[in-house]
Design an enzyme around this catalytic site. Structure first.
Site, PDB file in Angstrom:
ATOM      1  N   HIS A  19      -8.507  -4.503  -1.188  1.00 16.93           N
ATOM      2  CA  HIS A  19      -7.259  -3.842  -0.824  1.00 16.93           C
ATOM      3  C   HIS A  19      -6.539  -4.657   0.247  1.00 16.93           C
ATOM      4  O   HIS A  19      -7.014  -4.788   1.370  1.00 16.93           O
ATOM      5  CB  HIS A  19      -7.549  -2.428  -0.306  1.00 16.93           C
ATOM      6  CG  HIS A  19      -6.311  -1.615  -0.064  1.00 16.93           C
ATOM      7  ND1 HIS A  19      -5.527  -1.131  -1.091  1.00 16.93           N
ATOM      8  CD2 HIS A  19      -5.704  -1.224   1.086  1.00 16.93           C
ATOM      9  CE1 HIS A  19      -4.508  -0.455  -0.588  1.00 16.93           C
ATOM     10  NE2 HIS A  19      -4.584  -0.501   0.726  1.00 16.93           N
TER      11      HIS A  19
ATOM     12  N   SER B  15       0.836  -1.196   0.000  1.00 16.77           N
ATOM     13  CA  SER B  15       0.000   0.000   0.000  1.00 16.77           C
ATOM     14  C   SER B  15       0.877   1.254   0.000  1.00 16.77           C
ATOM     15  O   SER B  15       1.675   1.452  -0.916  1.00 16.77           O
ATOM     16  CB  SER B  15      -0.962  -0.039   1.196  1.00 16.77           C
ATOM     17  OG  SER B  15      -1.959   0.950   1.079  1.00 16.77           O
TER      18      SER B  15
ATOM     19  N   ASP C 227     -10.089  -3.115  -6.219  1.00 16.40           N
ATOM     20  CA  ASP C 227      -9.525  -2.440  -5.057  1.00 16.40           C
ATOM     21  C   ASP C 227     -10.180  -1.068  -4.887  1.00 16.40           C
ATOM     22  O   ASP C 227     -10.071  -0.214  -5.771  1.00 16.40           O
ATOM     23  CB  ASP C 227      -8.013  -2.268  -5.255  1.00 16.40           C
ATOM     24  CG  ASP C 227      -7.291  -1.744  -4.019  1.00 16.40           C
ATOM     25  OD1 ASP C 227      -7.952  -1.154  -3.141  1.00 16.40           O
ATOM     26  OD2 ASP C 227      -6.065  -1.911  -3.930  1.00 16.40           O
TER      27      ASP C 227
END
Length: 462
Positions: free
Chosen positions: A406, A247, A377
């Site tokens: 995600h 991320s 996502d």
């Protein structure tokens, strides 16, 4: 939970048609037809339904059962057609692509997201909840003092007496993550299983370490990471080093690779990023859509505000930001506008986001890089993933699954502690460190391709 919105994203993408054409070529639709037929026949025979008349009698005599069977069959068909797919591999025909095909058998499989939890937000939230079963890991902690007086924390998972040449991986957590975050621990365990050494890079003020200066971290700045890598290389100069970012950690790593170019390639054998917002503008717009995405947005903003509140002593004073205004932020954009962009000297939040974006920087990356993203996502919809750029890139390959959310990627009816992303990562790590000589050839071929493209571009301009 399925949304028309998430389906529209997939069906509106250019590659969606191509993907389904590929399935036709491998007779996947025929296989599905057979599965569907066998499943339906099995259900009906189990109920003693062997004829059209008996099926009609079910509707007449037991409408609730018929309704349940119809809904179940419809759900099964939708799941098999829309959710279960082989991942898309966006990568030019190259030595890197051949290597991935030979060492990552998972790319030849269909990804079977958890049937009762394949909607993107459910994957995102429940994956974190279920990963919480992983016990805390006992690390060896090292505090690294930085040039400006700040400090970051390096958490090592190694053994006394390890060979100095033992392969090593540095992992960067996400926005508010640390070495004990669930998704980080799952990757650390895969590194350990592969027989490599691991170190987790905790950003300033994270991992329970006090913030020393009035500076934190952001997606567009990789100075701290560069210092950490140079420190690690000074200690283990002969150990092959790989980097992994998740991320926001993947964005920091990606910007390190893009801004340092060949210098980064001197230190790293390869890299991987997971669930990164390639195009920050597209990702932010997605997170501001009501209802569920906006709730995720507000939750993360709340976590960021809590983090700043815990650092209030260090951040108060004669600075350019209004701390009370920062603490009132309700969304990530508000937080970045009031604090992050100001702290790192950007003109406004748009300039910060533009600098943090990676979708237009693939040509600057000189390290073999694999990226795993999900088309659904909520932090980065499919239209923000640079699939076409990856198909032309010298060093970058992107794997896109139809589902996964995600940092989710749960699979199977009863998810264990190991998910699809963990299996892919384990195969990649094992493949890279088992074929270090091949990685040198892969890098040379990619470098040659990049130089050729640059020469052609210069020739076209002249």
């Amino acid at each position: 939970m399925f949304t028309v919105e998430s389906c529209a994203v997939l069906k509106s993408c250019a590659w969606y048609t191509a993907w389904n054409q590929d399935l036709v070529h491998i007779n996947a639709l025929e296989e599905f037809r057979q599965v569907e037929q066998a499943t339906a026949i099995g259900h009906f025979r189990a109920l003693g339904i062997n004829s059209t008349m008996e099926w009609q009698s079910i509707f007449t005599e037991s409408p609730r059962m018929a309704l349940g069977l119809s809904i179940g069959a419809g759900f099964l068909i939708y799941y098999l057609v829309e959710a279960v797919k082989r991942p898309l591999l966006a990568c030019r025909k190259s030595a890197w692509r051949d290597f991935l095909g030979a060492n990552l058998s998972i790319l030849q499989e269909r990804y079977w997201p958890t049937p009762w939890c394949f909607e993107s937000r459910c994957q995102t939230i429940l994956a974190s909840v279920l990963r919480s079963r992983l016990p805390d890991i006992t690390y060896r902690r090292e505090l690294l003092q930085l040039k400006d007086g700040g400090q970051v924390c390096l958490d090592w998972l190694d053994k006394a007496g390890d060979d100095a040449k033992k392969p090593l991986i540095i992992i960067l957590p996400g926005l508010t993550g640390s070495s004990q975050s669930e998704y980080v621990k799952s990757f650390v365990l895969m590194v350990q299983k592969a027989g490599a050494r691991c170190v987790v890079f905790n950003n300033r003020g994270r991992g329970g370490v006090e913030l020393k200066t009035a500076r934190t971290y952001c997606a567009a700045n990789s100075d701290d990471l560069e210092e950490a890598i140079l420190h690690i290389r000074s200690k283990y100069s002969e150990a092959p080093l790989m980097a992994t970012g998740i991320s926001l950690g993947g964005m920091i790593l990606g910007n390190y690779l893009a801004t340092r170019g060949d210098k980064a390639a001197e230190h790293l054998v390869a890299a991987m990023v997971l669930s990164i917002p390639w195009n920050v503008f597209v990702g932010t717009e997605s997170l501001e859509k009501p209802l569920w995405n906006l709730l995720l947005n507000r939750h993360l903003a709340h976590c960021l505000v809590d983090s700043i509140r815990s650092m209030r002593k260090q951040l108060e004073g004669n600075y350019n930001w209004d701390l009370d205004h920062v603490l009132q932020s309700k969304t990530i954009r508000e937080f970045d506008s009031r604090f992050t962009a100001v702290q790192f000297g950007f003109r406004d939040v748009e300039e910060y986001y533009r600098t943090a974006c990676l979708h237009d920087k693939l040509d600057n990356i000189k390290v073999p890089l694999l990226c795993l993203s999900a088309a659904d996502d909520p932090f980065q919809p499919m239209e923000g993933i640079p699939v076409e750029a990856a198909n032309k890139s010298s060093h970058v390959a992107i794997v896109v699954t139809a589902r996964g959310g995600h940092i989710g990627f749960m699979e199977g009816m009863f998810p264990t502690n190991t998910y699809y992303s963990d299996r892919l990562y384990g195969q990649l790590v094992k493949g890279i460190f088992s074929n270090l000589e091949a990685m040198k050839k892969i890098k040379k071929e990619a470098d040659d391709h990049a130089r050729q493209c640059n020469s052609e571009a210069i020739g076209a301009e002249s």
